[in-house]
Scaffold this motif. Sequence first.
Motif, PDB file in Angstrom:
ATOM      1  N   ASN A   1     -35.441 -36.433 -86.825  1.00 30.41           N
ATOM      2  CA  ASN A   1     -35.917 -36.501 -85.233  1.00 30.41           C
ATOM      3  C   ASN A   1     -34.164 -36.601 -84.877  1.00 30.41           C
ATOM      4  OD1 ASN A   1     -36.432 -36.291 -82.605  1.00 30.41           O
ATOM      5  ND2 ASN A   1     -36.019 -38.460 -82.318  1.00 30.41           N
ATOM      6  N   LEU A   2     -33.085 -37.172 -85.024  1.00 34.30           N
ATOM      7  CA  LEU A   2     -32.187 -37.839 -84.856  1.00 34.30           C
ATOM      8  C   LEU A   2     -31.453 -35.987 -85.517  1.00 34.30           C
ATOM      9  CD1 LEU A   2     -30.522 -39.604 -83.034  1.00 34.30           C
ATOM     10  CD2 LEU A   2     -29.181 -40.901 -85.844  1.00 34.30           C
ATOM     11  N   SER A   3     -31.459 -36.049 -85.800  1.00 37.31           N
ATOM     12  CA  SER A   3     -30.340 -35.069 -86.594  1.00 37.31           C
ATOM     13  C   SER A   3     -30.880 -33.669 -85.721  1.00 37.31           C
ATOM     14  CB  SER A   3     -30.714 -35.148 -88.344  1.00 37.31           C
ATOM     15  OG  SER A   3     -32.395 -33.919 -88.062  1.00 37.31           O
ATOM     16  N   HIS A   4     -31.557 -33.310 -84.959  1.00 30.57           N
ATOM     17  CA  HIS A   4     -32.074 -32.527 -84.076  1.00 30.57           C
ATOM     18  C   HIS A   4     -32.008 -32.393 -83.466  1.00 30.57           C
ATOM     19  CE1 HIS A   4     -33.737 -31.088 -88.090  1.00 30.57           C
ATOM     20  NE2 HIS A   4     -33.969 -29.847 -87.817  1.00 30.57           N
ATOM     21  N   ILE A   5     -31.936 -33.654 -82.475  1.00 27.37           N
ATOM     22  CA  ILE A   5     -31.501 -33.847 -80.960  1.00 27.37           C
ATOM     23  C   ILE A   5     -30.131 -32.538 -80.897  1.00 27.37           C
ATOM     24  CG2 ILE A   5     -30.246 -35.646 -79.203  1.00 27.37           C
ATOM     25  CD1 ILE A   5     -32.006 -37.325 -80.483  1.00 27.37           C
ATOM     26  N   PRO A   6     -29.145 -32.778 -80.934  1.00 27.22           N
ATOM     27  CA  PRO A   6     -27.493 -31.872 -80.513  1.00 27.22           C
ATOM     28  C   PRO A   6     -28.912 -30.513 -81.030  1.00 27.22           C
ATOM     29  CG  PRO A   6     -27.199 -33.438 -82.584  1.00 27.22           C
ATOM     30  CD  PRO A   6     -28.585 -33.622 -82.420  1.00 27.22           C
ATOM     31  N   LEU A   7     -29.422 -30.300 -81.813  1.00 31.43           N
ATOM     32  CA  LEU A   7     -30.165 -28.893 -81.893  1.00 31.43           C
ATOM     33  C   LEU A   7     -31.144 -28.642 -81.154  1.00 31.43           C
ATOM     34  CD1 LEU A   7     -30.333 -29.056 -85.852  1.00 31.43           C
ATOM     35  CD2 LEU A   7     -28.564 -27.772 -84.894  1.00 31.43           C
ATOM     36  N   THR A   8     -31.548 -29.206 -79.982  1.00 28.54           N
ATOM     37  CA  THR A   8     -32.624 -29.383 -79.245  1.00 28.54           C
ATOM     38  C   THR A   8     -32.121 -28.755 -77.859  1.00 28.54           C
ATOM     39  OG1 THR A   8     -33.597 -29.977 -80.318  1.00 28.54           O
ATOM     40  CG2 THR A   8     -34.895 -29.730 -77.968  1.00 28.54           C
ATOM     41  N   PHE A   9     -30.948 -29.863 -77.362  1.00 28.00           N
ATOM     42  CA  PHE A   9     -30.220 -29.317 -76.132  1.00 28.00           C
ATOM     43  C   PHE A   9     -28.840 -29.151 -76.601  1.00 28.00           C
ATOM     44  CE2 PHE A   9     -33.699 -33.013 -75.820  1.00 28.00           C
ATOM     45  CZ  PHE A   9     -33.940 -32.662 -75.498  1.00 28.00           C
ATOM     46  N   SER A  10     -28.910 -28.185 -75.712  1.00 29.84           N
ATOM     47  CA  SER A  10     -27.031 -27.545 -75.749  1.00 29.84           C
ATOM     48  C   SER A  10     -25.978 -28.356 -76.003  1.00 29.84           C
ATOM     49  CB  SER A  10     -27.450 -26.606 -75.547  1.00 29.84           C
ATOM     50  OG  SER A  10     -27.278 -26.116 -73.670  1.00 29.84           O
ATOM     51  N   SER A  11     -26.612 -29.576 -74.655  1.00 25.21           N
ATOM     52  CA  SER A  11     -25.241 -30.253 -73.921  1.00 25.21           C
ATOM     53  C   SER A  11     -25.308 -31.158 -74.884  1.00 25.21           C
ATOM     54  CB  SER A  11     -25.298 -30.909 -72.343  1.00 25.21           C
ATOM     55  OG  SER A  11     -26.540 -31.407 -72.364  1.00 25.21           O
ATOM     56  N   VAL A  12     -25.871 -31.821 -76.373  1.00 19.51           N
ATOM     57  CA  VAL A  12     -25.371 -33.076 -76.184  1.00 19.51           C
ATOM     58  C   VAL A  12     -24.896 -32.775 -77.888  1.00 19.51           C
ATOM     59  CG1 VAL A  12     -26.599 -34.474 -77.545  1.00 19.51           C
ATOM     60  CG2 VAL A  12     -27.707 -33.861 -75.635  1.00 19.51           C
ATOM     61  N   LYS A  13     -23.614 -33.442 -78.305  1.00 21.04           N
ATOM     62  CA  LYS A  13     -22.884 -32.536 -79.261  1.00 21.04           C
ATOM     63  C   LYS A  13     -23.316 -33.424 -80.273  1.00 21.04           C
ATOM     64  CE  LYS A  13     -20.120 -29.631 -77.325  1.00 21.04           C
ATOM     65  NZ  LYS A  13     -21.406 -29.354 -75.551  1.00 21.04           N
ATOM     66  N   GLN A  14     -23.468 -34.815 -80.328  1.00 17.68           N
ATOM     67  CA  GLN A  14     -23.866 -35.628 -81.035  1.00 17.68           C
ATOM     68  C   GLN A  14     -24.738 -37.129 -81.302  1.00 17.68           C
ATOM     69  OE1 GLN A  14     -20.403 -37.475 -82.828  1.00 17.68           O
ATOM     70  NE2 GLN A  14     -20.237 -38.814 -81.576  1.00 17.68           N
ATOM     71  N   ALA A  15     -26.115 -37.392 -81.396  1.00 18.18           N
ATOM     72  CA  ALA A  15     -26.707 -38.310 -81.007  1.00 18.18           C
ATOM     73  C   ALA A  15     -26.467 -39.587 -82.667  1.00 18.18           C
ATOM     74  CB  ALA A  15     -28.171 -37.967 -81.660  1.00 18.18           C
ATOM     75  N   GLU A  16     -25.805 -41.043 -82.019  1.00 17.16           N
ATOM     76  CA  GLU A  16     -25.545 -41.641 -82.841  1.00 17.16           C
ATOM     77  C   GLU A  16     -27.101 -42.867 -82.839  1.00 17.16           C
ATOM     78  OE1 GLU A  16     -22.218 -43.682 -81.713  1.00 17.16           O
ATOM     79  OE2 GLU A  16     -20.714 -41.693 -82.433  1.00 17.16           O
ATOM     80  N   HIS A  17     -27.085 -43.432 -83.856  1.00 21.68           N
ATOM     81  CA  HIS A  17     -28.095 -44.593 -83.864  1.00 21.68           C
ATOM     82  C   HIS A  17     -27.687 -45.940 -84.741  1.00 21.68           C
ATOM     83  CE1 HIS A  17     -32.529 -45.942 -83.554  1.00 21.68           C
ATOM     84  NE2 HIS A  17     -32.143 -46.692 -83.139  1.00 21.68           N
ATOM     85  N   CYS A  18     -27.593 -46.831 -83.734  1.00 17.40           N
ATOM     86  CA  CYS A  18     -26.947 -47.689 -84.148  1.00 17.40           C
ATOM     87  C   CYS A  18     -28.129 -48.943 -84.093  1.00 17.40           C
ATOM     88  CB  CYS A  18     -25.657 -48.269 -83.573  1.00 17.40           C
ATOM     89  SG  CYS A  18     -23.985 -47.197 -83.032  1.00 17.40           S
ATOM     90  N   PHE A  19     -28.255 -49.392 -85.754  1.00 16.76           N
ATOM     91  CA  PHE A  19     -28.700 -50.561 -85.861  1.00 16.76           C
ATOM     92  C   PHE A  19     -28.380 -51.643 -85.537  1.00 16.76           C
ATOM     93  CE2 PHE A  19     -30.956 -46.652 -87.447  1.00 16.76           C
ATOM     94  CZ  PHE A  19     -32.228 -46.773 -86.987  1.00 16.76           C
ATOM     95  N   ALA A  20     -28.799 -53.058 -85.767  1.00 15.06           N
ATOM     96  CA  ALA A  20     -27.913 -54.813 -85.524  1.00 15.06           C
ATOM     97  C   ALA A  20     -28.172 -54.884 -86.650  1.00 15.06           C
ATOM     98  CB  ALA A  20     -29.592 -55.400 -84.594  1.00 15.06           C
ATOM     99  N   GLN A  21     -27.088 -55.544 -87.053  1.00 15.89           N
ATOM    100  CA  GLN A  21     -26.756 -56.555 -88.314  1.00 15.89           C
ATOM    101  C   GLN A  21     -28.176 -57.963 -88.037  1.00 15.89           C
ATOM    102  OE1 GLN A  21     -23.485 -55.451 -86.738  1.00 15.89           O
ATOM    103  NE2 GLN A  21     -25.047 -53.336 -87.545  1.00 15.89           N
TER     104      GLN A  21
END
Length: 302
Positions: free
Chosen positions: A44-64
Motif C-alpha cells: 500500500n505504501l508503494s502505491h500511495i504516490p501512484l494513487t495521489f498525484s500530488s504525493v511524490k513519496q510516502a515514508e514509513h519510519c519504524f521505531a527502534q
Amino acid sequence: FLFHNASLRHIIQFYINKGIDIECIRIWTDNCTGQYKCRQNFYNLSHIPLTFSSVKQAEHCFAQVYSFKGPWDAAGRMVKWFIRKLEKTEKERVKDAFDCYRHAADYFKNNLPGGKDWRKMEEEMDAGIEDMTVFSAVDRYAGYATDDNELYNKLVSEGYEHIINTRRSEATDTQPYSGSHDKHYFKGTGVETDNGAELVVRSKPCRCNCCRIEEEDCPFPDIKGKAEKFYRKPLQYYIDERRKQQQESLDNMIGLVDAILPNLLPYGAHNDQNQYSSITHHDTYITTTKPLVFYSPELIIL
C-alpha cells in the motif's frame, strides 16, 4: 492493516480536499506486524504516490526498540481517558465502537489539543508558538471504520463525518519483502516498472536536514544503511504466473510423451529379434532404438 491503510488514504484525501498539496507522507509507528510491519502495508505504501498525484513519496519510519515515544501514544491514551470519564461520571454509556466515535467526535471538535489554539497564537504572533514542534497536534478528529458497505452508506447519508470503508473485499496482498523484519525505513517512490511498484528499504530512518530535502548528501550513511529496492505486483499476478509456468511444463511433458509413444512397441511385437521374448507383461514397453530398456506407462506420465 486494513484499518491503517484505509485511514491513511482517508487522511490524505481529507487534506487534499482542503486544497493542501501534500508532496511527502511521513508515518511514524511501532513495529506491530499485524498493523504496520507487513507486506500488505508495504505494498500500500508503494502505491500511495501512484494513487495521489500530488504525493511524490510516502515514508514509513519504524521505531527502534526501547527508543521511541511520540504524540500518537498520547492520542490513544486520550480516547481511553475520555471513555473512562464518561463511564465514571455516568454521563454516557459507551457500549461499542460507534458510541465511542459519536461521543469523541463531539468532544474533540470543542476541545483543542493541550488546550492551545496554535492557529490563533500564530496569527497573533504569540511567543508561545515557539513551543510548537512538528509533532504538535493542531486539530483532533474522530473517525469510524467499517467493512459493512450498507452501514457505511447509511452513516454517510446521515451526515456523520470521517466514516471510512475499509473495503476488505478489495484488499490487495503480495509476495513477502524478504529481510524487512529487521529494517526500520520504507519509502514508496512513485516509480512503477514492469516488475511492479518500487519500494526503497533502509536499515534506519534519518531526519537530518539533508534527508529532509535530498538523501544523497546525508552525513550519516552508515546509520541509514544501504538502500535496497523491491518491486511488487498483486499476489494474484504471481499466482497466475505460477499456474502459467505449471501449464507450460505440463504441455511440454505432454508433447514429450506424444513424441515418445509412437516409437514405443508393446513387448513381444518383435519376438524373433528380442532375446527376452519369453518375458510377457501387459504394461511393459521397449523402444525400437533401445530394445533392452523397459518403460512403464506410469513412469512416462510422471
